[in-house]
Design a protein around this motif. Sequence first.
Motif, mmCIF file in Angstrom:
data_model
loop_
_atom_site.group_PDB
_atom_site.id
_atom_site.type_symbol
_atom_site.label_atom_id
_atom_site.label_comp_id
_atom_site.label_asym_id
_atom_site.label_seq_id
_atom_site.Cartn_x
_atom_site.Cartn_y
_atom_site.Cartn_z
ATOM 1 N N UNK A 293 -66.509 -44.773 -84.371
ATOM 2 C CA UNK A 293 -65.488 -44.123 -83.550
ATOM 3 C C UNK A 293 -64.236 -43.819 -84.370
ATOM 4 N N UNK A 294 -63.802 -44.764 -85.189
ATOM 5 C CA UNK A 294 -62.618 -44.535 -86.025
ATOM 6 C C UNK A 294 -62.843 -43.389 -87.012
ATOM 7 N N UNK A 295 -64.038 -43.324 -87.568
ATOM 8 C CA UNK A 295 -64.354 -42.234 -88.504
ATOM 9 C C UNK A 295 -64.307 -40.891 -87.794
ATOM 10 N N UNK A 296 -64.862 -40.827 -86.583
ATOM 11 C CA UNK A 296 -64.848 -39.570 -85.830
ATOM 12 C C UNK A 296 -63.433 -39.197 -85.391
ATOM 13 N N UNK A 297 -62.610 -40.196 -85.053
ATOM 14 C CA UNK A 297 -61.223 -39.926 -84.668
ATOM 15 C C UNK A 297 -60.454 -39.342 -85.842
ATOM 16 N N UNK A 298 -60.626 -39.925 -87.030
ATOM 17 C CA UNK A 298 -59.942 -39.384 -88.221
ATOM 18 C C UNK A 298 -60.399 -37.963 -88.532
ATOM 19 N N UNK A 299 -61.689 -37.686 -88.359
ATOM 20 C CA UNK A 299 -62.210 -36.338 -88.592
ATOM 21 C C UNK A 299 -61.588 -35.350 -87.612
ATOM 22 N N UNK A 300 -61.486 -35.747 -86.343
ATOM 23 C CA UNK A 300 -60.886 -34.882 -85.326
ATOM 24 C C UNK A 300 -59.407 -34.651 -85.613
ATOM 25 N N UNK A 301 -58.711 -35.666 -86.091
ATOM 26 C CA UNK A 301 -57.291 -35.525 -86.391
ATOM 27 C C UNK A 301 -57.063 -34.549 -87.539
ATOM 28 N N UNK A 302 -57.979 -34.490 -88.483
ATOM 29 C CA UNK A 302 -57.864 -33.517 -89.578
ATOM 30 C C UNK A 302 -58.064 -32.098 -89.059
ATOM 31 N N UNK A 303 -58.947 -31.935 -88.064
ATOM 32 C CA UNK A 303 -59.253 -30.606 -87.532
ATOM 33 C C UNK A 303 -58.187 -30.113 -86.564
ATOM 34 N N UNK A 304 -57.546 -31.010 -85.843
ATOM 35 C CA UNK A 304 -56.581 -30.622 -84.831
ATOM 36 C C UNK A 304 -55.323 -31.480 -84.972
ATOM 37 N N UNK A 305 -54.195 -30.888 -85.358
ATOM 38 C CA UNK A 305 -52.983 -31.678 -85.576
ATOM 39 C C UNK A 305 -52.493 -32.394 -84.318
ATOM 40 N N UNK B 56 -54.270 -33.791 -82.029
ATOM 41 C CA UNK B 56 -55.154 -34.849 -81.564
ATOM 42 C C UNK B 56 -54.611 -36.234 -81.885
ATOM 43 N N UNK B 57 -53.813 -36.351 -82.930
ATOM 44 C CA UNK B 57 -53.211 -37.647 -83.253
ATOM 45 C C UNK B 57 -52.315 -38.124 -82.133
ATOM 46 N N UNK B 58 -51.511 -37.228 -81.604
ATOM 47 C CA UNK B 58 -50.631 -37.578 -80.483
ATOM 48 C C UNK B 58 -51.447 -37.902 -79.242
ATOM 49 N N UNK B 59 -52.475 -37.100 -78.978
ATOM 50 C CA UNK B 59 -53.315 -37.352 -77.807
ATOM 51 C C UNK B 59 -54.012 -38.702 -77.916
ATOM 52 N N UNK B 60 -54.467 -39.053 -79.123
ATOM 53 C CA UNK B 60 -55.134 -40.335 -79.322
ATOM 54 C C UNK B 60 -54.157 -41.484 -79.097
ATOM 55 N N UNK B 61 -52.945 -41.357 -79.623
ATOM 56 C CA UNK B 61 -51.932 -42.402 -79.436
ATOM 57 C C UNK B 61 -51.565 -42.536 -77.965
ATOM 58 N N UNK B 62 -51.463 -41.418 -77.284
ATOM 59 C CA UNK B 62 -51.132 -41.439 -75.856
ATOM 60 C C UNK B 62 -52.251 -42.120 -75.061
ATOM 61 N N UNK B 63 -53.484 -41.811 -75.378
ATOM 62 C CA UNK B 63 -54.614 -42.423 -74.683
ATOM 63 C C UNK B 63 -54.652 -43.924 -74.914
ATOM 64 N N UNK B 64 -54.393 -44.341 -76.143
ATOM 65 C CA UNK B 64 -54.383 -45.774 -76.438
ATOM 66 C C UNK B 64 -53.227 -46.470 -75.737
#
Length: 57
Positions: free
Chosen positions: A7-19, A21-29
């Motif tokens: 999951x962490x690997x896929x999250x990092x990959x998504x964050x590279x593709x979409x700037x 997504x990092x904020x969305x991931x932090x908000x979800x957490x």
Amino acid sequence: MTKETTRDRLVRKEQRNSPGSGFNNALARAHTGQPPNGCLSFIITVIIIFLLFRACM
């Protein structure tokens, strides 16, 4: 490979593709109460979200 590692690997990959997504991931957490690296990062995330909310008002 464990589920968390995958999951962490896929999250990092998504964050590279979409700037944004990092904020969305932090908000979800922040909403689910699962800070990525401990209490300090959770507190910082909540403060940032609060400041962004106040800036938009």
